[in-house]
Design a protein around this motif. Structure first.
Motif, PDB file in Angstrom:
ATOM      1  N   ALA A  37      55.236  30.259  16.441  1.00  0.00           N
ATOM      2  CA  ALA A  37      55.374  30.244  17.900  1.00  0.00           C
ATOM      3  C   ALA A  37      54.141  29.642  18.570  1.00  0.00           C
ATOM      4  O   ALA A  37      54.246  28.890  19.543  1.00  0.00           O
ATOM      5  CB  ALA A  37      55.619  31.661  18.414  1.00  0.00           C
ATOM      6  N   ILE A  38      52.956  29.943  18.062  1.00  0.00           N
ATOM      7  CA  ILE A  38      51.714  29.385  18.612  1.00  0.00           C
ATOM      8  C   ILE A  38      51.685  27.873  18.412  1.00  0.00           C
ATOM      9  O   ILE A  38      51.345  27.110  19.331  1.00  0.00           O
ATOM     10  CB  ILE A  38      50.495  30.061  17.957  1.00  0.00           C
ATOM     11  CG1 ILE A  38      50.404  31.522  18.400  1.00  0.00           C
ATOM     12  CG2 ILE A  38      49.205  29.310  18.305  1.00  0.00           C
ATOM     13  CD1 ILE A  38      49.429  32.349  17.571  1.00  0.00           C
ATOM     14  N   ALA A  39      52.055  27.408  17.218  1.00  0.00           N
ATOM     15  CA  ALA A  39      52.078  25.971  16.943  1.00  0.00           C
ATOM     16  C   ALA A  39      53.089  25.261  17.839  1.00  0.00           C
ATOM     17  O   ALA A  39      52.819  24.168  18.358  1.00  0.00           O
ATOM     18  CB  ALA A  39      52.408  25.725  15.470  1.00  0.00           C
ATOM     19  N   ARG A  40      54.252  25.877  18.040  1.00  0.00           N
ATOM     20  CA  ARG A  40      55.280  25.273  18.895  1.00  0.00           C
ATOM     21  C   ARG A  40      54.822  25.190  20.353  1.00  0.00           C
ATOM     22  O   ARG A  40      55.064  24.206  21.046  1.00  0.00           O
ATOM     23  CB  ARG A  40      56.566  26.081  18.796  1.00  0.00           C
ATOM     24  CG  ARG A  40      57.354  25.807  17.526  1.00  0.00           C
ATOM     25  CD  ARG A  40      58.592  26.663  17.460  1.00  0.00           C
ATOM     26  NE  ARG A  40      59.516  26.192  16.432  1.00  0.00           N
ATOM     27  CZ  ARG A  40      60.585  26.871  16.033  1.00  0.00           C
ATOM     28  NH1 ARG A  40      60.845  28.057  16.560  1.00  0.00           N
ATOM     29  NH2 ARG A  40      61.387  26.371  15.109  1.00  0.00           N
ATOM     30  N   GLU A 149      52.971  16.934  12.927  1.00  0.00           N
ATOM     31  CA  GLU A 149      54.207  17.514  13.449  1.00  0.00           C
ATOM     32  C   GLU A 149      54.370  18.962  12.986  1.00  0.00           C
ATOM     33  O   GLU A 149      54.015  19.320  11.861  1.00  0.00           O
ATOM     34  CB  GLU A 149      55.408  16.686  12.999  1.00  0.00           C
ATOM     35  CG  GLU A 149      55.333  15.212  13.377  1.00  0.00           C
ATOM     36  CD  GLU A 149      55.369  14.970  14.870  1.00  0.00           C
ATOM     37  OE1 GLU A 149      55.883  15.845  15.596  1.00  0.00           O
ATOM     38  OE2 GLU A 149      54.890  13.914  15.313  1.00  0.00           O
ATOM     39  N   VAL A 150      54.925  19.789  13.847  1.00  0.00           N
ATOM     40  CA  VAL A 150      55.082  21.216  13.554  1.00  0.00           C
ATOM     41  C   VAL A 150      55.878  21.436  12.271  1.00  0.00           C
ATOM     42  O   VAL A 150      55.572  22.305  11.456  1.00  0.00           O
ATOM     43  CB  VAL A 150      55.757  21.935  14.740  1.00  0.00           C
ATOM     44  CG1 VAL A 150      56.092  23.384  14.383  1.00  0.00           C
ATOM     45  CG2 VAL A 150      54.854  21.894  15.966  1.00  0.00           C
ATOM     46  N   GLU A 151      56.914  20.599  12.064  1.00  0.00           N
ATOM     47  CA  GLU A 151      57.808  20.777  10.919  1.00  0.00           C
ATOM     48  C   GLU A 151      57.156  20.469   9.576  1.00  0.00           C
ATOM     49  O   GLU A 151      57.739  20.741   8.524  1.00  0.00           O
ATOM     50  CB  GLU A 151      59.047  19.892  11.089  1.00  0.00           C
ATOM     51  CG  GLU A 151      59.950  20.308  12.225  1.00  0.00           C
ATOM     52  CD  GLU A 151      59.520  19.739  13.567  1.00  0.00           C
ATOM     53  OE1 GLU A 151      60.274  19.915  14.537  1.00  0.00           O
ATOM     54  OE2 GLU A 151      58.426  19.121  13.646  1.00  0.00           O
ATOM     55  N   LYS A 152      55.977  19.924   9.585  1.00  0.00           N
ATOM     56  CA  LYS A 152      55.308  19.573   8.338  1.00  0.00           C
ATOM     57  C   LYS A 152      54.686  20.779   7.635  1.00  0.00           C
ATOM     58  O   LYS A 152      54.167  20.649   6.523  1.00  0.00           O
ATOM     59  CB  LYS A 152      54.208  18.536   8.603  1.00  0.00           C
ATOM     60  CG  LYS A 152      54.725  17.154   8.963  1.00  0.00           C
ATOM     61  CD  LYS A 152      53.571  16.179   9.126  1.00  0.00           C
ATOM     62  CE  LYS A 152      54.081  14.777   9.380  1.00  0.00           C
ATOM     63  NZ  LYS A 152      52.967  13.798   9.508  1.00  0.00           N
ATOM     64  N   TYR A 153      54.730  21.952   8.274  1.00  0.00           N
ATOM     65  CA  TYR A 153      54.019  23.113   7.745  1.00  0.00           C
ATOM     66  C   TYR A 153      54.863  24.385   7.853  1.00  0.00           C
ATOM     67  O   TYR A 153      55.784  24.469   8.654  1.00  0.00           O
ATOM     68  CB  TYR A 153      52.709  23.346   8.524  1.00  0.00           C
ATOM     69  CG  TYR A 153      51.789  22.154   8.568  1.00  0.00           C
ATOM     70  CD1 TYR A 153      50.869  21.932   7.543  1.00  0.00           C
ATOM     71  CD2 TYR A 153      51.837  21.251   9.625  1.00  0.00           C
ATOM     72  CE1 TYR A 153      50.023  20.833   7.580  1.00  0.00           C
ATOM     73  CE2 TYR A 153      50.993  20.150   9.660  1.00  0.00           C
ATOM     74  CZ  TYR A 153      50.089  19.942   8.632  1.00  0.00           C
ATOM     75  OH  TYR A 153      49.260  18.850   8.661  1.00  0.00           O
ATOM     76  N   THR A 154      54.499  25.359   7.049  1.00  0.00           N
ATOM     77  CA  THR A 154      54.896  26.736   7.298  1.00  0.00           C
ATOM     78  C   THR A 154      53.663  27.445   7.852  1.00  0.00           C
ATOM     79  O   THR A 154      52.525  27.016   7.613  1.00  0.00           O
ATOM     80  CB  THR A 154      55.388  27.431   6.020  1.00  0.00           C
ATOM     81  OG1 THR A 154      54.331  27.410   5.030  1.00  0.00           O
ATOM     82  CG2 THR A 154      56.609  26.724   5.457  1.00  0.00           C
ATOM     83  N   TYR A 155      53.871  28.550   8.588  1.00  0.00           N
ATOM     84  CA  TYR A 155      52.781  29.116   9.367  1.00  0.00           C
ATOM     85  C   TYR A 155      52.589  30.605   9.115  1.00  0.00           C
ATOM     86  O   TYR A 155      53.510  31.310   8.706  1.00  0.00           O
ATOM     87  CB  TYR A 155      53.031  28.891  10.869  1.00  0.00           C
ATOM     88  CG  TYR A 155      53.025  27.435  11.262  1.00  0.00           C
ATOM     89  CD1 TYR A 155      51.872  26.809  11.705  1.00  0.00           C
ATOM     90  CD2 TYR A 155      54.195  26.676  11.166  1.00  0.00           C
ATOM     91  CE1 TYR A 155      51.862  25.474  12.055  1.00  0.00           C
ATOM     92  CE2 TYR A 155      54.201  25.332  11.512  1.00  0.00           C
ATOM     93  CZ  TYR A 155      53.034  24.739  11.951  1.00  0.00           C
ATOM     94  OH  TYR A 155      53.033  23.406  12.280  1.00  0.00           O
ATOM     95  N   ASN A 156      51.373  31.050   9.436  1.00  0.00           N
ATOM     96  CA  ASN A 156      51.054  32.463   9.376  1.00  0.00           C
ATOM     97  C   ASN A 156      49.928  32.742  10.368  1.00  0.00           C
ATOM     98  O   ASN A 156      48.911  32.031  10.376  1.00  0.00           O
ATOM     99  CB  ASN A 156      50.609  32.852   7.957  1.00  0.00           C
ATOM    100  CG  ASN A 156      50.514  34.351   7.768  1.00  0.00           C
ATOM    101  OD1 ASN A 156      51.324  35.113   8.290  1.00  0.00           O
ATOM    102  ND2 ASN A 156      49.515  34.788   7.022  1.00  0.00           N
ATOM    103  N   TYR A 157      50.126  33.723  11.229  1.00  0.00           N
ATOM    104  CA  TYR A 157      49.053  34.145  12.131  1.00  0.00           C
ATOM    105  C   TYR A 157      48.064  34.987  11.343  1.00  0.00           C
ATOM    106  O   TYR A 157      48.443  35.906  10.614  1.00  0.00           O
ATOM    107  CB  TYR A 157      49.627  34.949  13.291  1.00  0.00           C
ATOM    108  CG  TYR A 157      48.589  35.726  14.055  1.00  0.00           C
ATOM    109  CD1 TYR A 157      47.762  35.106  14.993  1.00  0.00           C
ATOM    110  CD2 TYR A 157      48.416  37.095  13.819  1.00  0.00           C
ATOM    111  CE1 TYR A 157      46.797  35.821  15.682  1.00  0.00           C
ATOM    112  CE2 TYR A 157      47.459  37.813  14.508  1.00  0.00           C
ATOM    113  CZ  TYR A 157      46.645  37.185  15.432  1.00  0.00           C
ATOM    114  OH  TYR A 157      45.679  37.894  16.100  1.00  0.00           O
TER     115      TYR A 157
END
Length: 268
Positions: A37-40, A149-157
């Protein structure tokens, strides 16, 4: 953060308009969803720049501190429903004049990159397996030059943290591309404007490889933030590269015809 030199880093309906409500909503999310959500939101805030131009000076330093510099021009084009397009052309010194890198970033799948080398009078396609290689001898890899691009990664806060007096989110993003030279990246974004201030890069062995820092942000068109200077330090080789930007332009009327691999040899 988009590094397409220069650029940003998509949007969930759960992100509200007011900052206090946004932060409250984040707290209710699992770490993976919060990081995404932060990246988006960072990406959403920079939408609408259309195209941009800039001139750049690249300074390369070896471990002894000796420097060499290069002067370049860049163009970027915002693309709807896909990654952005970027073009970098070298003007100085004479031995690299006319060298040009064209990048078509993709939200999904491999980016397309072509490098024109005047000495060889040929256009070389950068293979996916070579995206982790150094760009023109700098500490920036070819994959760093693509828009992030956001889609290039998976994320974790990971956490909240103060950096240089700014209240920041700290998130981890792991590349989806198996050919990436990085196992993961740790990113600091300020909570006020969602600007990227620092990125730690970890190699495939999970060792800390590089750190990128962003300096002297300025706002353009009352919306788009760009850093005047980027510093990339390689902790394993003790080499570093500085990228300084000037003469930013936005919405200048660029179109797809300006980003064509068949025209790279005519770039001057």
């Amino acid at each position: 953060m988009k590094l397409l030199l220069p650029k940003r880093t998509i949007v969930a309906a759960l992100i509200a308009v007011t900052a206090p409500l946004v932060l409250a909503q984040y707290d209710a999310l699992p770490a993976t969803e919060k990081g995404l959500a932060i990246a988006r939101e960072a990406d959403r805030r920079d939408e609408g720049w259309q195209d941009s131009t800039a001139t750049m000076v690249m300074v390369l330093r070896n471990r002894q501190g000796q420097e060499s510099s290069r002067e370049m021009r860049s163009k970027s084009l915002e693309v709807s429903n896909d990654g952005d397009k970027g073009l970098i052309v070298f003007d100085e010194p004479r031995d690299v004049r006319g060298t040009a890198l064209l990048t078509f970033s993709r939200k999904v799948g491999d980016d397309d990159q072509w490098l024109y080398l005047p000495a060889l009078k040929r256009v070389k396609r950068i293979a996916s397996s070579n995206k982790s290689g150094p760009f023109m001898g700098s500490e920036f890899a070819y994959e760093d030059i693509s828009s992030q691009e956001v889609e290039k990664y998976t994320y974790n806060y990971l956490r909240d943290e103060t950096l240089n007096g700014l209240d920041c989110f700290v998130i981890e993003r792991d590349p989806v591309d198996e050919d990436s030279g990085y196992s993961r990246q740790v990113v600091w974004l300020d909570k006020a404007e969602y600007r990227v201030h620092k990125v730690d890069y970890f190699d495939r062995k999970q060792s800390h490889l590089k750190t990128l820092t962003f300096h002297d942000y300025k706002q353009y068109l009352n919306k788009h933030w760009r850093a005047d200077r980027l510093e990339m330090v390689n902790h394993q080789t003790m080499k570093s590269t500085t990228l300084s930007f000037r003469d930013y332009g936005f919405a200048t009327g660029l179109d797809e015809r300006e980003f064509n691999q068949s025209g790279l040899a005519r770039m001057r």
